[in-house]
Design an enzyme around this catalytic site. Structure first.
Site, PDB file in Angstrom:
ATOM      1  N   ASN A   1      -2.736  52.714 -99.889  1.00  0.00           N
ATOM      2  CA  ASN A   1      -1.946  53.941-100.000  1.00  0.00           C
ATOM      3  C   ASN A   1      -1.652  54.424 -98.590  1.00  0.00           C
ATOM      4  OD1 ASN A   1      -0.736  56.376-100.719  1.00  0.00           O
ATOM      5  ND2 ASN A   1      -2.697  57.437-100.886  1.00  0.00           N
TER       6      ASN A   1
ATOM      7  N   CYS B   1      -1.402  67.359 -90.890  1.00  0.00           N
ATOM      8  CA  CYS B   1      -0.118  66.787 -90.483  1.00  0.00           C
ATOM      9  C   CYS B   1       0.976  67.575 -91.182  1.00  0.00           C
ATOM     10  CB  CYS B   1      -0.029  65.311 -90.862  1.00  0.00           C
ATOM     11  SG  CYS B   1       1.610  64.586 -90.516  1.00  0.00           S
TER      12      CYS B   1
ATOM     13  N   CYS C   1       6.774  66.760 -91.457  1.00  0.00           N
ATOM     14  CA  CYS C   1       8.009  66.902 -92.225  1.00  0.00           C
ATOM     15  C   CYS C   1       8.574  68.315 -92.128  1.00  0.00           C
ATOM     16  CB  CYS C   1       7.787  66.521 -93.686  1.00  0.00           C
ATOM     17  SG  CYS C   1       6.511  67.465 -94.540  1.00  0.00           S
TER      18      CYS C   1
ATOM     19  N   CYS D   1       1.466  55.465-103.036  1.00  0.00           N
ATOM     20  CA  CYS D   1       0.713  54.761-104.056  1.00  0.00           C
ATOM     21  C   CYS D   1      -0.543  55.530-104.439  1.00  0.00           C
ATOM     22  CB  CYS D   1       0.261  53.386-103.542  1.00  0.00           C
ATOM     23  SG  CYS D   1       1.550  52.445-102.747  1.00  0.00           S
TER      24      CYS D   1
ATOM     25  N   CYS E   1      -2.445  65.301 -94.800  1.00  0.00           N
ATOM     26  CA  CYS E   1      -1.055  65.611 -95.150  1.00  0.00           C
ATOM     27  C   CYS E   1      -0.939  66.969 -95.831  1.00  0.00           C
ATOM     28  CB  CYS E   1      -0.510  64.523 -96.063  1.00  0.00           C
ATOM     29  SG  CYS E   1       1.143  64.864 -96.709  1.00  0.00           S
TER      30      CYS E   1
ATOM     31  N   SER F   1       6.599  71.281-111.290  1.00  0.00           N
ATOM     32  CA  SER F   1       6.111  71.366-109.918  1.00  0.00           C
ATOM     33  C   SER F   1       6.084  72.791-109.373  1.00  0.00           C
ATOM     34  CB  SER F   1       6.952  70.475-109.000  1.00  0.00           C
ATOM     35  OG  SER F   1       8.316  70.867-109.037  1.00  0.00           O
TER      36      SER F   1
ATOM     37  N   ASP G   1      10.354  76.963-106.887  1.00  0.00           N
ATOM     38  CA  ASP G   1      10.257  75.509-106.845  1.00  0.00           C
ATOM     39  C   ASP G   1       9.417  75.114-105.640  1.00  0.00           C
ATOM     40  OD1 ASP G   1      10.598  72.893-107.585  1.00  0.00           O
ATOM     41  OD2 ASP G   1      12.781  72.913-107.500  1.00  0.00           O
ATOM     42  N   ASP G   2       8.990  73.823-105.602  1.00  0.00           N
ATOM     43  CA  ASP G   2       8.078  73.399-104.538  1.00  0.00           C
ATOM     44  C   ASP G   2       8.790  73.048-103.241  1.00  0.00           C
ATOM     45  OD1 ASP G   2       8.295  70.156-104.432  1.00  0.00           O
ATOM     46  OD2 ASP G   2       8.596  70.897-106.454  1.00  0.00           O
TER      47      ASP G   2
ATOM     48  N   CYS H   1       9.242  61.493 -93.229  1.00  0.00           N
ATOM     49  CA  CYS H   1       7.833  61.117 -93.095  1.00  0.00           C
ATOM     50  C   CYS H   1       7.734  59.613 -92.862  1.00  0.00           C
ATOM     51  CB  CYS H   1       7.052  61.493 -94.358  1.00  0.00           C
ATOM     52  SG  CYS H   1       5.336  60.927 -94.347  1.00  0.00           S
TER      53      CYS H   1
END
Length: 478
Positions: free
Chosen positions: A124, A452, A455, A23, A255, A302, A364-365, A401
Site C-alpha cells: 500500500n 503530510c 495535497c 490499496c 497522511c 463521505s 462534502d469532504d 499526491c
C-alpha cells in the site's frame, strides 16, 4: 510544474471521481486457523481502499500459492476458491492502481520464485524512485509494470541471506510511501516507510497475529489491536512470536487525507477514532464558516460525519436531503444520451419535500474538479431549495499526491487554478467555505510536523524527481 500521478476518481460522477487510495493490505500468521478466510474478511473490511483487483497468497510451510483476479473481493473469491487456499500464513491485497495499468499482471500479491523458495508481497503506497530501483534488475526479469513487482524482485534476488536481512538492507534505499506485508513459506513480515505515510497496525489473535492497513480490519476478524507499526520498522512473525527491527529513523508524516476521506470512519489512527475526528472537523468548519440556514445536509456518505458536527456546532437542524443509490457502483453499461444528460441522478437524487423552500448547508469532504458539486447544487435548486451554501471539510486540494493517492494533475484540480470565490461562482452556490489547514490539523490532535499535507500546501516531505514519477512510469520506459 510537477506532473500528476495518475487520474483522480469519484463514486458519484465518473468524470469527477473522489480521491482513490492505492490499496489495502492484510497479513496473518495463525497455525490452526483458516487463514484464507481470515484474509478474505480482512480484505472485505479494506475494500474501500481498492476496488480494481484482489488477491491472497497462502503457505502451508513448503510452498506459496497465490490466487488473484480483477474485481471486488467478493467477486474474486468464493467458498470453493478459499477452500483450496490452505496454510498457516497468508497475505492479501485489494488494489487501486497508482503505478501501472489496471490489468491482471499488476494485481497483487506479487510472487517471485527462486531455487530456494518463494516470496509473496502486497504493498500500500507509492514509490518515487521506482526507475532507479528497476535498473538493479536484469532486463526482462519482470512482467508487471508496478513498483511492487520491482520491490518483490529485489527482495527475492539475493537468497544467500535471510529475507529479514535483505529487507533491512534494501528498505532504507527505497523512497516513497510503503506499508508492506510479505511472506516466504514459513514467515510473515511487515514494514512501514520511515515517514509512516500510509497507516498500518498489528493485532493479536488467540492463535496468532494479524497486520493490516486499518484497525477496522482487525475488528472484523476478531483480532485485538496491539499497536501501530512504527515508521521505519520491520516486523518478523513466526513460531517464535513477533520480532521488531528498526531499519531507519522514524520521521513521521502521516497522511492528513486519511482523516478527511480515505480511512473507514470506524478506524483508529494515532489513538483517535476517524469518526470522532471528522465530526470535530465539522464543528470547526461551522465556527470558521457560519451561515444562516434552515437545514444541514451531507453529500452521502463521505460528508455525513462533518455534516453532523456542523449541525451540532451551529444549532441548525441536520437532515437527509440527498438519497444515494447503494447498488450503483461502477457503471459497466454506458448510459444512453437521455440518462447521460441527467448527470449523477443515477446515483444521487434530492428529496424534494425536505429541501423545497429551505436554505441549505451542503457538506462534502473535498472538491476535485467541481463537476459533482456543480451537479448537486443544480439538482437542489431544481428541487426548490431557496439557497445552497457549500461547506467542505478539507482545505482546497490544489496539488497532486505522489505517495499513494491517485490524484489528478494540478491543472485538472479546480483549486489548482481558481480562487475560492471563482470556485463558488463555478459551482453556482450562494456561498462556499473550506475548513482551514490549521483547523483540520488541530482536529486530528496531532502536531502539524507529524503530518503530510502536500495535497493542500504543495510541501512534499520526500523530495520528488518529476522525471521518475507517474502512474505509467515503468510502461513509458519499457
Amino acid at each position: 510544474m510537477l506532473k500528476g500521478d495518475g487520474r483522480l476518481g469519484h463514486d458519484l460522477d465518473p468524470h469527477d471521481r473522489a480521491p482513490k487510495d492505492a490499496c489495502g493490505v492484510f497479513g496473518v500468521w495463525a497455525p490452526g486457523e483458516e487463514v484464507s478466510k481470515l484474509t478474505y474478511y480482512g480484505l472485505y473490511a479494506l475494500q474501500h481502499r481498492g476496488q480494481e483487483s484482489a488477491g491472497i497468497a497462502v503457505s502451508e510451510g513448503s510452498r506459496i500459492l497465490v490466487y488473484k483476479d480483477m474485481g471486488l473481493v467478493a467477486q474474486v473469491f468464493d467458498e470453493s476458491v478459499l477452500s483450496t487456499l490452505r496454510g498457516h500464513l497468508a497475505v492479501g491485497h485489494c488494489r487501486y492502481s497508482t503505478t501501472g495499468s489496471s490489468v491482471w499482471e499488476n494485481a497483487q500479491p506479487t510472487l517471485s520464485s527462486t531455487d530456494v523458495g518463494g516470496l509473496a508481497l502486497a504493498h500500500n503506497g507509492n514509490l518515487i524512485n521506482t526507475p532507479e530501483l528497476a535498473e538493479r534488475l536484469a532486463p526482462g526479469s519482470i512482467r508487471a509494470t508496478t513498483d511492487t513487482e520491482v520491490l518483490t524482485s529485489l527482495l527475492a534476488q539475493d537468497r544467500t541471506r535471510s529475507i529479514e536481512d535483505t529487507a533491512a538492507e534494501l528498505l532504507p534505499q527505497v523512497k516513497g510511501a510503503y506499508s508492506l506485508v510479505f511472506m516466504d513459506e514459513k514467515t510473515l513480515y511487515a514494514a512501514r516507510d520511515p515517514q509512516g505515510i500510509r497507516p498500518m497496525v498489528l493485532g493479536r489473535l488467540e492463535r496468532g497475529w494479524v497486520v493490516a492497513s486499518e484497525t477496522a480490519a482487525l475488528d472484523i476478524v476478531g483480532a485485538t489491536f496491539v499497536r501501530e507499526i512504527e515508521p521505519g520498522e520491520l516486523l518478523t512473525i513466526d513460531e517464535r512470536g513477533v520480532r521488531s527491527r528498526r531499519f531507519a529513523l522514524a520521521e513521521p508524516k502521516g497522511c492528513l487525507f486519511e482523516y478527511v476521506y480515505l480511512a473507514r470512519p470506524d478506524t483508529t489512527i494515532a489513538g483517535r477514532g476517524v469518526q470522532v475526528t471528522r465530526v470535530e472537523v465539522g464543528r470547526v468548519l461551522a465556527r470558521e464558516h457560519p451561515v444562516e440556514a434552515d437545514l444541514v445536509i451531507p453529500t452521502p456518505e463521505s460528508g455525513t460525519p462533518a455534516a453532523v458536527g456542523y449541525a451540532q456546532e451551529s444549532g441548525i437542524p441536520y437532515g437527509q436531503g440527498l438519497v444515494k443509490n447503494s447498488y450503483v457502483g461502477r457503471t459497466f453499461i454506458q448510459p444512453s444520451q437521455t440518462i447521460r444528460q441527467l448527470g449523477i441522478r443515477l446515483k444521487l437524487n434530492p428529496l424534494r419535500e425536505v429541501v423545497e423552500g429551505k436554505r441549505l448547508v451542503v457538506v462534502d469532504d473535498s472538491i476535485v474538479r467541481g463537476n459533482t458539486q456543480r451537479a448537486i447544487v443544480r439538482m437542489l435548486r431544481e428541487a426548490g431549495a431557496k439557497e445552497v451554501h457549500v461547506r467542505i471539510s478539507s482545505p482546497p486540494v490544489a496539488w497532486p499526491c505522489f505517495y499513494g493517492i491517485d490524484f489528478a494533475t494540478r491543472a485538472e484540480l479546480i483549486a489548482g487554478s481558481l480562487t475560492v470565490e471563482e470556485i463558488r461562482a463555478s459551482l453556482g452556490a450562494d456561498s462556499l467555505g473550506y475548513i482551514s489547514l490549521e483547523g483540520l490539523t488541530k482536529a486530528t490532535t496531532l502536531p502539524a510536523e507529524r503530518l503530510c499535507m502536500a495535497c493542500f500546501n504543495g510541501s512534499y516531505p520526500i523530495p520528488i524527481d518529476q522525471d521518475n514519477v507517474g502512474k505509467f512510469v515503468l510502461e513509458s520506459k519499457a
